[in-house]
Design a protein around this motif. Structure first.
Motif, PDB file in Angstrom:
ATOM      1  N   LYS A 143       0.798  -1.253  -0.115  1.00  0.00           N
ATOM      2  CA  LYS A 143      -0.025  -0.103   0.055  1.00  0.00           C
ATOM      3  C   LYS A 143       0.886   1.299  -0.038  1.00  0.00           C
ATOM      4  O   LYS A 143       1.923   1.293   0.823  1.00  0.00           O
ATOM      5  CB  LYS A 143      -1.029   0.188   1.174  1.00  0.00           C
ATOM      6  N   LYS A 144       0.417   2.178  -0.839  1.00  0.00           N
ATOM      7  CA  LYS A 144       1.329   3.491  -0.841  1.00  0.00           C
ATOM      8  C   LYS A 144       1.334   4.069   0.385  1.00  0.00           C
ATOM      9  O   LYS A 144       0.109   4.396   0.965  1.00  0.00           O
ATOM     10  CB  LYS A 144       0.680   4.159  -2.151  1.00  0.00           C
ATOM     11  N   ARG A 145       2.358   4.683   0.773  1.00  0.00           N
ATOM     12  CA  ARG A 145       2.506   5.430   2.164  1.00  0.00           C
ATOM     13  C   ARG A 145       1.579   6.840   1.951  1.00  0.00           C
ATOM     14  O   ARG A 145       1.714   7.305   0.876  1.00  0.00           O
ATOM     15  CB  ARG A 145       3.775   5.695   2.455  1.00  0.00           C
ATOM     16  N   GLN A 146       0.936   7.180   2.979  1.00  0.00           N
ATOM     17  CA  GLN A 146       0.217   8.513   2.565  1.00  0.00           C
ATOM     18  C   GLN A 146       0.676   9.567   3.595  1.00  0.00           C
ATOM     19  O   GLN A 146       1.030   9.636   4.621  1.00  0.00           O
ATOM     20  CB  GLN A 146      -1.387   8.045   3.314  1.00  0.00           C
ATOM     21  N   TYR A 147       1.084  10.515   2.834  1.00  0.00           N
ATOM     22  CA  TYR A 147       1.613  11.760   3.118  1.00  0.00           C
ATOM     23  C   TYR A 147       0.679  12.996   3.281  1.00  0.00           C
ATOM     24  O   TYR A 147      -0.055  13.073   2.214  1.00  0.00           O
ATOM     25  CB  TYR A 147       2.915  11.997   2.746  1.00  0.00           C
ATOM     26  N   VAL A 148       0.488  13.784   4.484  1.00  0.00           N
ATOM     27  CA  VAL A 148      -0.190  14.766   4.346  1.00  0.00           C
ATOM     28  C   VAL A 148       0.031  15.955   3.101  1.00  0.00           C
ATOM     29  O   VAL A 148      -0.926  16.381   2.718  1.00  0.00           O
ATOM     30  CB  VAL A 148      -0.077  15.476   5.802  1.00  0.00           C
ATOM     31  N   SER A 149       1.164  15.880   3.034  1.00  0.00           N
ATOM     32  CA  SER A 149       1.791  16.957   2.248  1.00  0.00           C
ATOM     33  C   SER A 149       1.655  16.619   0.661  1.00  0.00           C
ATOM     34  O   SER A 149       1.776  17.208  -0.302  1.00  0.00           O
ATOM     35  CB  SER A 149       3.133  17.578   2.281  1.00  0.00           C
ATOM     36  N   ASP A 150       1.185  15.162   0.244  1.00  0.00           N
ATOM     37  CA  ASP A 150       0.949  14.805  -1.003  1.00  0.00           C
ATOM     38  C   ASP A 150      -0.406  14.897  -1.340  1.00  0.00           C
ATOM     39  O   ASP A 150      -1.225  14.513  -1.118  1.00  0.00           O
ATOM     40  CB  ASP A 150       1.182  13.165  -0.798  1.00  0.00           C
ATOM     41  N   HIS A 151      -0.675  16.060  -2.382  1.00  0.00           N
ATOM     42  CA  HIS A 151      -2.007  16.180  -2.598  1.00  0.00           C
ATOM     43  C   HIS A 151      -2.711  15.452  -3.532  1.00  0.00           C
ATOM     44  O   HIS A 151      -3.747  15.474  -4.043  1.00  0.00           O
ATOM     45  CB  HIS A 151      -2.018  17.630  -3.425  1.00  0.00           C
ATOM     46  N   THR A 152      -1.882  14.351  -4.261  1.00  0.00           N
ATOM     47  CA  THR A 152      -2.377  13.371  -5.048  1.00  0.00           C
ATOM     48  C   THR A 152      -3.121  12.007  -4.199  1.00  0.00           C
ATOM     49  O   THR A 152      -3.606  11.075  -4.784  1.00  0.00           O
ATOM     50  CB  THR A 152      -1.225  12.723  -5.840  1.00  0.00           C
ATOM     51  N   GLN A 153      -2.899  11.948  -2.702  1.00  0.00           N
ATOM     52  CA  GLN A 153      -3.301  11.210  -2.054  1.00  0.00           C
ATOM     53  C   GLN A 153      -5.048  11.075  -2.386  1.00  0.00           C
ATOM     54  O   GLN A 153      -5.628  12.344  -2.218  1.00  0.00           O
ATOM     55  CB  GLN A 153      -3.221  11.124  -0.467  1.00  0.00           C
ATOM     56  N   VAL A 157      -8.988  30.002  -0.684  1.00  0.00           N
ATOM     57  CA  VAL A 157      -8.816  29.869   0.761  1.00  0.00           C
ATOM     58  C   VAL A 157      -8.902  28.611   1.330  1.00  0.00           C
ATOM     59  O   VAL A 157      -8.272  27.937   2.149  1.00  0.00           O
ATOM     60  CB  VAL A 157      -9.373  31.098   1.376  1.00  0.00           C
ATOM     61  N   SER A 158     -10.185  28.111   0.977  1.00  0.00           N
ATOM     62  CA  SER A 158     -10.675  26.830   1.820  1.00  0.00           C
ATOM     63  C   SER A 158      -9.614  25.787   1.302  1.00  0.00           C
ATOM     64  O   SER A 158      -9.402  24.571   2.104  1.00  0.00           O
ATOM     65  CB  SER A 158     -12.162  26.543   1.351  1.00  0.00           C
ATOM     66  N   LEU A 159      -9.412  25.866   0.213  1.00  0.00           N
ATOM     67  CA  LEU A 159      -8.288  24.684  -0.330  1.00  0.00           C
ATOM     68  C   LEU A 159      -7.038  24.647   0.460  1.00  0.00           C
ATOM     69  O   LEU A 159      -6.400  23.704   0.253  1.00  0.00           O
ATOM     70  CB  LEU A 159      -8.367  24.763  -1.914  1.00  0.00           C
ATOM     71  N   GLN A 160      -6.508  25.846   0.859  1.00  0.00           N
ATOM     72  CA  GLN A 160      -5.357  25.843   1.589  1.00  0.00           C
ATOM     73  C   GLN A 160      -5.214  24.873   2.705  1.00  0.00           C
ATOM     74  O   GLN A 160      -4.161  23.978   2.769  1.00  0.00           O
ATOM     75  CB  GLN A 160      -4.821  27.289   2.141  1.00  0.00           C
ATOM     76  N   GLU A 161      -6.416  24.663   3.280  1.00  0.00           N
ATOM     77  CA  GLU A 161      -6.466  23.821   4.444  1.00  0.00           C
ATOM     78  C   GLU A 161      -6.407  22.206   3.716  1.00  0.00           C
ATOM     79  O   GLU A 161      -5.767  21.340   4.449  1.00  0.00           O
ATOM     80  CB  GLU A 161      -7.736  23.938   5.416  1.00  0.00           C
ATOM     81  N   ALA A 162      -7.203  21.855   2.752  1.00  0.00           N
ATOM     82  CA  ALA A 162      -7.497  20.790   2.052  1.00  0.00           C
ATOM     83  C   ALA A 162      -5.878  20.239   1.672  1.00  0.00           C
ATOM     84  O   ALA A 162      -5.526  19.169   1.777  1.00  0.00           O
ATOM     85  CB  ALA A 162      -8.255  20.541   1.021  1.00  0.00           C
ATOM     86  N   PHE A 163      -5.080  21.319   1.078  1.00  0.00           N
ATOM     87  CA  PHE A 163      -3.885  20.775   0.479  1.00  0.00           C
ATOM     88  C   PHE A 163      -2.784  20.654   1.624  1.00  0.00           C
ATOM     89  O   PHE A 163      -1.697  20.597   1.259  1.00  0.00           O
ATOM     90  CB  PHE A 163      -3.504  21.553  -0.484  1.00  0.00           C
ATOM     91  N   LYS A 164      -3.218  21.237   3.018  1.00  0.00           N
ATOM     92  CA  LYS A 164      -2.194  21.247   4.108  1.00  0.00           C
ATOM     93  C   LYS A 164      -1.064  22.070   3.909  1.00  0.00           C
ATOM     94  O   LYS A 164       0.231  21.922   4.049  1.00  0.00           O
ATOM     95  CB  LYS A 164      -1.644  19.826   4.391  1.00  0.00           C
ATOM     96  N   ILE A 165      -1.551  23.551   3.159  1.00  0.00           N
ATOM     97  CA  ILE A 165      -0.407  24.328   2.957  1.00  0.00           C
ATOM     98  C   ILE A 165      -0.200  25.431   4.206  1.00  0.00           C
ATOM     99  O   ILE A 165      -1.163  26.204   4.395  1.00  0.00           O
ATOM    100  CB  ILE A 165      -0.670  25.153   1.629  1.00  0.00           C
ATOM    101  N   SER A 166       1.011  25.620   4.556  1.00  0.00           N
ATOM    102  CA  SER A 166       1.116  26.472   5.645  1.00  0.00           C
ATOM    103  C   SER A 166       2.209  27.583   5.404  1.00  0.00           C
ATOM    104  O   SER A 166       3.378  27.024   5.249  1.00  0.00           O
ATOM    105  CB  SER A 166       1.517  26.040   6.989  1.00  0.00           C
ATOM    106  N   THR A 167       2.004  28.597   4.764  1.00  0.00           N
ATOM    107  CA  THR A 167       2.801  29.697   4.518  1.00  0.00           C
ATOM    108  C   THR A 167       2.832  30.985   4.882  1.00  0.00           C
ATOM    109  O   THR A 167       1.454  31.075   5.069  1.00  0.00           O
ATOM    110  CB  THR A 167       3.209  29.672   3.050  1.00  0.00           C
ATOM    111  N   GLU A 168       3.567  31.687   5.336  1.00  0.00           N
ATOM    112  CA  GLU A 168       3.349  33.245   5.862  1.00  0.00           C
ATOM    113  C   GLU A 168       2.953  33.956   4.759  1.00  0.00           C
ATOM    114  O   GLU A 168       1.928  34.844   4.844  1.00  0.00           O
ATOM    115  CB  GLU A 168       4.513  33.822   6.642  1.00  0.00           C
ATOM    116  N   SER A 169       3.406  33.844   3.555  1.00  0.00           N
ATOM    117  CA  SER A 169       3.049  34.676   2.473  1.00  0.00           C
ATOM    118  C   SER A 169       1.788  34.218   1.873  1.00  0.00           C
ATOM    119  O   SER A 169       1.613  33.204   1.138  1.00  0.00           O
ATOM    120  CB  SER A 169       4.283  34.889   1.446  1.00  0.00           C
TER     121      SER A 169
END
Length: 393
Positions: A296-306, A343-355
């Motif tokens: 089974k493919k390992r699931q990573y929070v930062s991998d948007h293709t999961q 803006v909502s998709l930022q959370e879905a993609f687990k993106i955290s940036t200051e800019s």
């Protein structure tokens, strides 16, 4: 050239649904024109010296080859037409096969209409998926059949096929698949070269030949992608940008993603995601489980293709469109909906940036990748002309 009508969402025929769809489509078209105008404002920056040289080389070879395969994107069969072949002086009359590649990413019913339309215009056309060997075998069989006709059944001869098209329609992937299928002897397997395949447009710079069959010996010439040096249709330009034919570095990814969301919001595809909360709601998407199958493919929070990330993206898009109370026909309110979705998709993609600029770019890149790999549905953005559909009916 095969000019297409504006995209028409396939909503239900109830007055309310039709009115809503029409208003959303109108707002989407406004964003399309804005993006197209931005591209045209680049004054041909996408058309570099290598494209001019490639176009001249293609012109020179056209009269010398036996068959021309014009590869188009099945999602945009009109917008992705190879402009040099649309000029009467360069039309390889009776020697062209139009290949609608990436058919797995397009609406199957629309693809069938396009094939029927091409056939009515006495133009050979086939839809394929370059990543499916069975699909490419079908294309290779068509090419072999046409070659037998052209060569009058002669087997002891050499035939040449010229593969042309705009950037990023999958020409190199097609020639590699044909090459792999058509290799004639085990001794040659380690020696025959392969074309470089990339998801970025403009990677192929030279014309290269690849042997794909014998009896007769058949060679395919893979050519660089060539765009028109100037565009007059903003809708075509925006669709080319969305499907990846124009280098992203020339444009703002956020602008392209806005156009994508406008299409999603104005088409029926998102309605298929209505039951995401009910169907499979109890499935665990844990990324920390140690009892995972070895395969089974390992699931990573930062991998948007999961799958669990894609599911979250779809759910956000469905909920946001379904609960939207603004005026779909008002461009400012429609744009406000899109901004909220980004803006909502930022959370879905687990993106955290200051800019906020970096955030918008990251969301846009991931969203565009999901669209271009078919994870957000199957859209055909070019439709056959209305007058043809009336005749066909």
């Amino acid at each position: 050239m095969l000019w297409a009508a504006n995209p028409r969402p396939a909503y239900s025929t109830t007055p309310a649904a039709s009115s809503s769809a029409a208003m959303a489509s109108s707002a989407a078209e406004a964003l399309s024109r804005r993006l197209g105008a931005a591209v045209r404002g680049l004054s041909g920056a996408w058309y570099g010296r290598h494209m001019a040289a490639a176009e001249n080389a293609i012109r020179t070879r056209l009269p010398l080859v036996d068959l021309v395969l014009e590869v188009r994107d099945a999602r945009i069969p009109a917008s992705s037409a190879f402009e040099p072949l649309c000029r009467p002086t360069l039309e390889p009359d009776g020697r062209r096969v139009i290949v609608l590649n990436k058919a797995d990413l397009a609406d199957p019913s629309e693809t069938k209409k396009w094939i029927a339309y091409m056939k009515q215009r006495s133009c050979s056309c086939v839809a394929i998926n370059s990543h499916s060997m069975e699909s490419v075998k079908e294309l290779l069989n068509i090419v072999r059949s046409r070659m037998r006709e052209i060569k009058h059944g002669e087997s002891n001869c050499t035939a040449t096929v010229l593969l042309v098209g705009i950037p990023n329609v999958g020409k190199s992937a097609i020639v590699n698949a044909m090459h792999q299928i058509g290799r004639i002897a085990a001794a040659e397997k380690g020696k025959l070269k392969h074309a470089i395949v990339s998801s970025h447009p403009g990677e192929t710079r030279d014309i290269s030949g690849y042997k794909v069959a014998s009896h007769p010996n058949m060679y395919v010439l893979d050519t660089p992608g060539v765009l028109s040096s100037r565009f007059t249709n903003d809708d075509f330009v925006s669709r080319l940008a969305l499907t990846g034919a124009i280098k992203v570095s020339l444009l703002q990814e956020y602008d392209i993603a806005q156009f994508l969301l406008a299409l999603v919001n104005s088409h029926d595809e998102y309605k298929k995601w209505e039951n995401l909360n009910q169907v499979g709601a109890n499935v665990s998407f844990s990324i920390t489980s140690t009892s995972r199958s070895p395969n089974k493919k390992r699931q990573y929070v930062s991998d948007h293709t999961q799958d669990f990330v894609v599911k979250s993206v779809r759910q956000i898009l469905f909920d946001s469109v379904s609960s939207f109370k603004g005026g779909l026909g008002k461009e400012d309110e429609f744009s406000s909906l899109i901004d909220c979705q980004m803006v909502s998709l930022q959370e879905a993609f687990k993106i955290s940036t200051e800019s906020s600029e970096d955030m918008g770019k990251s969301v846009a890149l991931k969203l565009l990748n999901l669209y271009r790999t078919g994870r957000l549905g199957h859209y055909t953005l070019d439709h056959v002309p209305d007058d043809w559909q009336e005749v066909a009916a």
